[in-house]
Design an enzyme around this catalytic site. Structure first.
Site, PDB file in Angstrom:
ATOM      1  N   VAL A 131       0.837  -1.201   0.000  1.00 52.81           N
ATOM      2  CA  VAL A 131       0.000   0.000   0.000  1.00 52.81           C
ATOM      3  C   VAL A 131       0.874   1.255   0.000  1.00 52.81           C
ATOM      4  O   VAL A 131       0.541   2.253  -0.641  1.00 52.81           O
ATOM      5  CB  VAL A 131      -0.969   0.001   1.208  1.00 52.81           C
ATOM      6  CG1 VAL A 131      -1.780   1.289   1.269  1.00 52.81           C
ATOM      7  CG2 VAL A 131      -1.908  -1.208   1.150  1.00 52.81           C
ATOM      8  N   CYS A 132       1.999   1.202   0.708  1.00 52.22           N
ATOM      9  CA  CYS A 132       2.869   2.369   0.866  1.00 52.22           C
ATOM     10  C   CYS A 132       3.284   3.025  -0.455  1.00 52.22           C
ATOM     11  O   CYS A 132       3.169   4.250  -0.597  1.00 52.22           O
ATOM     12  CB  CYS A 132       4.097   2.006   1.695  1.00 52.22           C
ATOM     13  SG  CYS A 132       3.691   1.410   3.345  1.00 52.22           S
TER      14      CYS A 132
END
Length: 187
Positions: free
Chosen positions: A46-47
């Site tokens: 997700v980062c």
């Protein structure tokens, strides 16, 4: 106790930005609006989508006098390697802070002690170093850079216009409210 309106505690970290290792301190936040976006870790899932989302509108943050900082407990060396190997993270022009001692994550109360990683925390900081907005998400919930930009603009607006407030979904240029006895029960 909430961190809202508290002053950022002193810190000094290494960072990676635009091909260079730099040092960033709490003093760098003074005199302009700043956003610190904590994320769990480099080389994750997700980062990079969040950092890319911020990178795509970084110029809009700069246009309103706001600097952006990404922060994780990874080293500045890991930030450099990730920047060089990820197409999404390669777009990032803002500083990636290396919170290896985890002091910064602790100070902003986003550190997951048992994991040594930060939650997804976003902090809008005014030119005096005071925290004006906070958003903290679980690791699996990505954030929206456009909403963060909207929150910076709202914080800037109410700072420049004491006595006014920004209602839900307020966008720059939209009507604000001036709380008063006359408004009670009429909204």
């Amino acid at each position: 106790m909430s961190l809202i309106n508290s002053t950022v505690k002193p810190f000094k970290v290494n960072a990676y930005q635009q091909g260079k290792f730099i040092e960033v301190t709490d003093q760098d936040l003074l005199g302009r609006w700043s956003v610190i976006v904590f994320y769990p870790g480099d080389f994750t899932f997700v980062c990079p989508t969040e950092l890319e989302d911020l990178a795509d509108i970084y110029d809009q943050f700069q246009a309103i006098g706001c600097e952006v900082y990404g922060a994780s407990t990874d080293s500045h060396f890991a930030h450099k390697a990730w920047h060089e190997t990820s197409e999404a993270v390669g777009k990032v022009q803002y500083a990636l802070l290396a919170d290896m001692t985890q002091e910064l994550s602790r100070n902003f109360e986003v550190l997951i002690e048992e994991d040594g990683q930060a939650l997804r925390g976003s902090f809008v900081i005014d030119p005096e170093g005071k925290i004006r907005t906070i958003e903290v998400n679980d690791g699996g919930i990505g954030r929206n850079a456009s909403e963060l930009l909207r929150r910076v603009k709202a914080a800037q607006y109410i700072t420049a216009h004491p006595g006014e407030v920004c209602p839900a979904k307020w966008e720059e240029g939209a009507q604000t409210l001036t709380p008063s006895l006359e408004l009670v029960g009429k909204i």
